[in-house]
Design a protein around this motif. Structure first.
Motif, PDB file in Angstrom:
ATOM      1  N   ILE A 198      -3.743  11.418  12.503  1.00  0.00           N
ATOM      2  CA  ILE A 198      -2.651  10.689  11.858  1.00  0.00           C
ATOM      3  C   ILE A 198      -2.601  11.075  10.384  1.00  0.00           C
ATOM      4  O   ILE A 198      -3.562  11.592   9.815  1.00  0.00           O
ATOM      5  N   THR A 199      -1.463  10.782   9.766  1.00  0.00           N
ATOM      6  CA  THR A 199      -1.275  11.091   8.350  1.00  0.00           C
ATOM      7  C   THR A 199      -1.681   9.909   7.480  1.00  0.00           C
ATOM      8  O   THR A 199      -1.824   8.774   7.954  1.00  0.00           O
ATOM      9  N   GLY A 200      -1.801  10.180   6.197  1.00  0.00           N
ATOM     10  CA  GLY A 200      -2.077   9.111   5.257  1.00  0.00           C
ATOM     11  C   GLY A 200      -0.972   8.080   5.244  1.00  0.00           C
ATOM     12  O   GLY A 200      -1.231   6.878   5.092  1.00  0.00           O
ATOM     13  N   ALA A 201       0.257   8.521   5.393  1.00  0.00           N
ATOM     14  CA  ALA A 201       1.386   7.587   5.409  1.00  0.00           C
ATOM     15  C   ALA A 201       1.245   6.594   6.551  1.00  0.00           C
ATOM     16  O   ALA A 201       1.528   5.395   6.392  1.00  0.00           O
ATOM     17  N   THR A 202       0.793   7.061   7.705  1.00  0.00           N
ATOM     18  CA  THR A 202       0.612   6.162   8.849  1.00  0.00           C
ATOM     19  C   THR A 202      -0.515   5.168   8.583  1.00  0.00           C
ATOM     20  O   THR A 202      -0.416   3.989   8.929  1.00  0.00           O
ATOM     21  N   VAL A 203      -1.595   5.639   7.967  1.00  0.00           N
ATOM     22  CA  VAL A 203      -2.695   4.735   7.613  1.00  0.00           C
ATOM     23  C   VAL A 203      -2.164   3.585   6.758  1.00  0.00           C
ATOM     24  O   VAL A 203      -2.452   2.402   7.016  1.00  0.00           O
ATOM     25  N   LEU A 204      -1.362   3.914   5.758  1.00  0.00           N
ATOM     26  CA  LEU A 204      -0.874   2.886   4.830  1.00  0.00           C
ATOM     27  C   LEU A 204       0.166   1.978   5.478  1.00  0.00           C
ATOM     28  O   LEU A 204       0.204   0.775   5.208  1.00  0.00           O
ATOM     29  N   GLU A 205       1.005   2.534   6.322  1.00  0.00           N
ATOM     30  CA  GLU A 205       1.977   1.698   7.050  1.00  0.00           C
ATOM     31  C   GLU A 205       1.249   0.663   7.902  1.00  0.00           C
ATOM     32  O   GLU A 205       1.641  -0.514   7.951  1.00  0.00           O
ATOM     33  N   ASN A 206       0.187   1.091   8.572  1.00  0.00           N
ATOM     34  CA  ASN A 206      -0.576   0.164   9.416  1.00  0.00           C
ATOM     35  C   ASN A 206      -1.281  -0.894   8.569  1.00  0.00           C
ATOM     36  O   ASN A 206      -1.381  -2.055   8.972  1.00  0.00           O
ATOM     37  N   MET A 207      -1.777  -0.495   7.393  1.00  0.00           N
ATOM     38  CA  MET A 207      -2.401  -1.465   6.500  1.00  0.00           C
ATOM     39  C   MET A 207      -1.380  -2.505   6.016  1.00  0.00           C
ATOM     40  O   MET A 207      -1.678  -3.707   5.946  1.00  0.00           O
ATOM     41  N   PHE A 233       0.832  -1.199   0.000  1.00  0.00           N
ATOM     42  CA  PHE A 233       0.000   0.000   0.000  1.00  0.00           C
ATOM     43  C   PHE A 233       0.872   1.257   0.000  1.00  0.00           C
ATOM     44  O   PHE A 233       0.642   2.189  -0.768  1.00  0.00           O
ATOM     45  N   SER A 234       1.876   1.267   0.854  1.00  0.00           N
ATOM     46  CA  SER A 234       2.694   2.475   1.040  1.00  0.00           C
ATOM     47  C   SER A 234       3.446   2.873  -0.215  1.00  0.00           C
ATOM     48  O   SER A 234       3.623   4.068  -0.498  1.00  0.00           O
ATOM     49  N   ASP A 235       3.915   1.889  -0.973  1.00  0.00           N
ATOM     50  CA  ASP A 235       4.717   2.175  -2.161  1.00  0.00           C
ATOM     51  C   ASP A 235       3.896   2.138  -3.436  1.00  0.00           C
ATOM     52  O   ASP A 235       4.407   1.831  -4.515  1.00  0.00           O
ATOM     53  N   SER A 236       2.623   2.455  -3.320  1.00  0.00           N
ATOM     54  CA  SER A 236       1.737   2.490  -4.484  1.00  0.00           C
ATOM     55  C   SER A 236       1.013   3.827  -4.507  1.00  0.00           C
ATOM     56  O   SER A 236       1.206   4.675  -3.636  1.00  0.00           O
ATOM     57  N   LYS A 237       0.146   3.988  -5.493  1.00  0.00           N
ATOM     58  CA  LYS A 237      -0.623   5.242  -5.588  1.00  0.00           C
ATOM     59  C   LYS A 237      -1.791   5.292  -4.610  1.00  0.00           C
ATOM     60  O   LYS A 237      -2.597   6.226  -4.659  1.00  0.00           O
ATOM     61  N   TRP A 238      -1.857   4.309  -3.698  1.00  0.00           N
ATOM     62  CA  TRP A 238      -2.727   4.488  -2.538  1.00  0.00           C
ATOM     63  C   TRP A 238      -2.309   5.762  -1.799  1.00  0.00           C
ATOM     64  O   TRP A 238      -3.148   6.467  -1.238  1.00  0.00           O
ATOM     65  N   SER A 239      -1.009   6.065  -1.813  1.00  0.00           N
ATOM     66  CA  SER A 239      -0.547   7.278  -1.132  1.00  0.00           C
ATOM     67  C   SER A 239      -1.113   8.519  -1.806  1.00  0.00           C
ATOM     68  O   SER A 239      -1.485   9.491  -1.131  1.00  0.00           O
ATOM     69  N   ASP A 240      -1.216   8.507  -3.138  1.00  0.00           N
ATOM     70  CA  ASP A 240      -1.827   9.637  -3.848  1.00  0.00           C
ATOM     71  C   ASP A 240      -3.304   9.776  -3.475  1.00  0.00           C
ATOM     72  O   ASP A 240      -3.826  10.897  -3.349  1.00  0.00           O
ATOM     73  N   ALA A 241      -3.986   8.631  -3.313  1.00  0.00           N
ATOM     74  CA  ALA A 241      -5.412   8.667  -2.972  1.00  0.00           C
ATOM     75  C   ALA A 241      -5.634   9.332  -1.622  1.00  0.00           C
ATOM     76  O   ALA A 241      -6.552  10.148  -1.460  1.00  0.00           O
ATOM     77  N   LEU A 242      -4.798   9.010  -0.640  1.00  0.00           N
ATOM     78  CA  LEU A 242      -4.966   9.643   0.669  1.00  0.00           C
ATOM     79  C   LEU A 242      -4.512  11.095   0.639  1.00  0.00           C
ATOM     80  O   LEU A 242      -5.079  11.946   1.351  1.00  0.00           O
ATOM     81  N   ASP A 243      -3.507  11.416  -0.178  1.00  0.00           N
ATOM     82  CA  ASP A 243      -3.120  12.820  -0.338  1.00  0.00           C
ATOM     83  C   ASP A 243      -4.280  13.636  -0.917  1.00  0.00           C
ATOM     84  O   ASP A 243      -4.556  14.755  -0.470  1.00  0.00           O
ATOM     85  N   LYS A 244      -4.967  13.066  -1.891  1.00  0.00           N
ATOM     86  CA  LYS A 244      -6.084  13.778  -2.509  1.00  0.00           C
ATOM     87  C   LYS A 244      -7.270  13.882  -1.547  1.00  0.00           C
ATOM     88  O   LYS A 244      -7.997  14.891  -1.551  1.00  0.00           O
ATOM     89  N   THR A 245      -7.464  12.860  -0.721  1.00  0.00           N
ATOM     90  CA  THR A 245      -8.505  12.945   0.302  1.00  0.00           C
ATOM     91  C   THR A 245      -8.205  14.098   1.257  1.00  0.00           C
ATOM     92  O   THR A 245      -9.104  14.866   1.633  1.00  0.00           O
ATOM     93  N   LYS A 246      -6.939  14.242   1.629  1.00  0.00           N
ATOM     94  CA  LYS A 246      -6.526  15.355   2.498  1.00  0.00           C
ATOM     95  C   LYS A 246      -6.732  16.702   1.790  1.00  0.00           C
ATOM     96  O   LYS A 246      -7.163  17.684   2.421  1.00  0.00           O
ATOM     97  N   GLN A 247      -6.474  16.751   0.500  1.00  0.00           N
ATOM     98  CA  GLN A 247      -6.717  17.981  -0.249  1.00  0.00           C
ATOM     99  C   GLN A 247      -8.201  18.354  -0.221  1.00  0.00           C
ATOM    100  O   GLN A 247      -8.553  19.534  -0.112  1.00  0.00           O
ATOM    101  N   MET A 248      -9.073  17.346  -0.307  1.00  0.00           N
ATOM    102  CA  MET A 248     -10.509  17.617  -0.234  1.00  0.00           C
ATOM    103  C   MET A 248     -10.878  18.155   1.146  1.00  0.00           C
ATOM    104  O   MET A 248     -11.695  19.070   1.267  1.00  0.00           O
TER     105      MET A 248
END
Length: 423
Positions: free
Chosen positions: A407-416, A227-242
């Motif tokens: 928490i940040t999106g990065a933390t969400v993905l690390e936990n996943m 998850f962390s090394d994929s565009k899942w990170s872009d998805a959470l970044d865009k969620t934060k932008q919203m």
């Protein structure tokens, strides 16, 4: 595809009621008359009752004792407890694939549901749908309908502010500005019901991850993707932008699903990212004549290249210790029939999971079907092919914390990633 290791998908609706339906004067207890009584459990009373009514009409003398537990969390807890205690109904709702304790892979692994390969409709289950309905090549669930995740829009509310449905990511952010300038919410969000927290990431990753790379889940399974090394990170970044752009209502973590649908239905929100079946909920709160549309939630600025996440919506399974297995099989056969598929798709606002010449899709779902024909849908919701319940359970908790700014999106993905590796 990888071998299933253990066993939610999204989307049911929320509240909590119970109802007993009986078309004759039999009582559930143990007498001979019980041969004509089916016990059943599901959610979403308003739609499921219509399916039961259709079954009873097609089978005179048969009655259904039905329980509707419309909160997913309560449903899962109660059904697991009753399955363990030997008091569960003959037929009950399960989710496709893995990722939840009432998902098909999990209840099959635990020996709680009956095999269904000998049923007359089993051969009609499409291969990709069969994958999330079976374990070790044995069928354990009837996939009853298909749904999609996308942005639902109140057509009249959009028109009132002079806006149109966004086709690009930049237009999504522009819509948020337009909504705020007109005292509206762009996208209603109801995170108090935790299952809704996953929907925006799922909608965005359809275009960023799973659509362009249908093999991503296989890559995760063999350890070559995370998850962390994929565009899942872009998805959470865009969620934060919203979030930062004020796209959502205030206090989304304290807003229920019903309140979310009220905002959309009454036009206080222009849209909401939800499952396709949620349109019927919005309609309950809408003025006469209100109409709704559905479109992919754009994740890029490339017009015509946005994907819908699609997957099995509701599945039904037979209790391995059903007291009336013959009647349970008859119920599933009715749901799988062309008439049952047509009825269920219509009342649940979804698409038939099995082939049906009789199907008639709403304009909203015709848009999804058009996208499917163009190759712009995914095969599964992401969690349906995750290896255990821990990945999604953690995601739902962490997304509430994410929306709360803890928490940040990065933390969400690390936990996943940790939960996935531990599965």
């Amino acid at each position: 595809m990888k071998t299933h290791r253990s066993a939610l998908a999204v989307a049911a609706l929320a509240g909590a009621t119970a109802l007993v339906l009986s078309g004759c004067s039999t009582a559930v207890g143990g007498g001979a008359e019980d041969a004509n009584v089916l016990t059943f459990a599901s959610g979403s009373e308003e739609t499921t009752q219509k399916l039961i009514d259709g079954f009873e009409a097609a089978n005179p003398g048969v009655s259904v004792k039905a329980e509707f537990i419309e909160s997913d969390a309560s449903y899962i807890q109660q059904l697991r407890t009753r399955l363990s205690g030997g008091t569960a109904p003959d037929v009950f709702k399960v989710w496709a694939g893995g990722g939840g304790t009432m998902a098909t892979w999990k209840v099959a692994t635990d020996g709680l549901v009956a095999e269904l390969d000998d049923q007359p409709w089993a051969a009609d289950v499409p291969d990709n749908v069969r994958y999330v309905s079976s374990l070790d090549d044995k069928l354990y669930a009837l996939p009853s309908n298909l749904g999609a995740i996308g942005a639902l829009y109140n057509d009249q509310a959009l028109a009132a502010v002079g806006a149109s449905i966004p086709q690009t990511w930049t237009q999504v952010l522009d819509l948020c500005k337009t909504a705020a300038a007109n005292g509206k919410v762009a996208y209603a969000l109801g995170n108090k019901d935790a299952w809704t927290t996953q929907l925006i990431p799922y909608a965005l990753t359809a275009t960023l991850v799973y659509g362009p790379n249908p093999g991503f889940s296989e890559e995760q399974a063999d350890g070559s993707a995370t998850f962390s090394d994929s565009k899942w990170s872009d998805a959470l970044d865009k969620t934060k932008q919203m979030m930062d752009a004020g796209c959502f209502n205030a206090g989304p973590n304290g807003t229920s699903y019903d309140a979310q649908m009220t905002l959309l239905g009454q036009g206080d929100a222009l849209g909401a990212v939800q499952v396709s079946q949620a349109i019927s909920a919005a309609e309950q709160y809408a003025a006469d004549g209100a109409t709704f549309s559905m479109a992919p939630l754009p994740a890029t600025d490339e017009v015509g290249a946005q994907y819908y996440p699609t997957g099995v919506g509701v599945s039904f399974a037979i209790n391995a210790k059903a007291k009336n297995p013959e009647l349970a099989q008859k119920f599933l056969a009715y749901v799988a029939s062309p008439a049952g598929q047509k009825l269920w798709a219509e009342v649940s606002g979804s698409m038939p999971a099995l082939p049906s010449d009789e199907r008639e899709l709403s304009p909203v779902l015709e848009a999804v079907e058009t996208a499917r024909s163009a190759g712009l849908t995914t095969q599964y919701y992401p969690d349906q092919v995750w290896p255990s319940t821990a990945v999604q359970d953690g995601l739902l908790v962490d997304m509430q914390r994410f929306y709360n700014g803890e928490i940040t999106g990065a933390t969400v993905l690390e936990n996943m990633d940790e939960a996935y590796k531990a599965s």
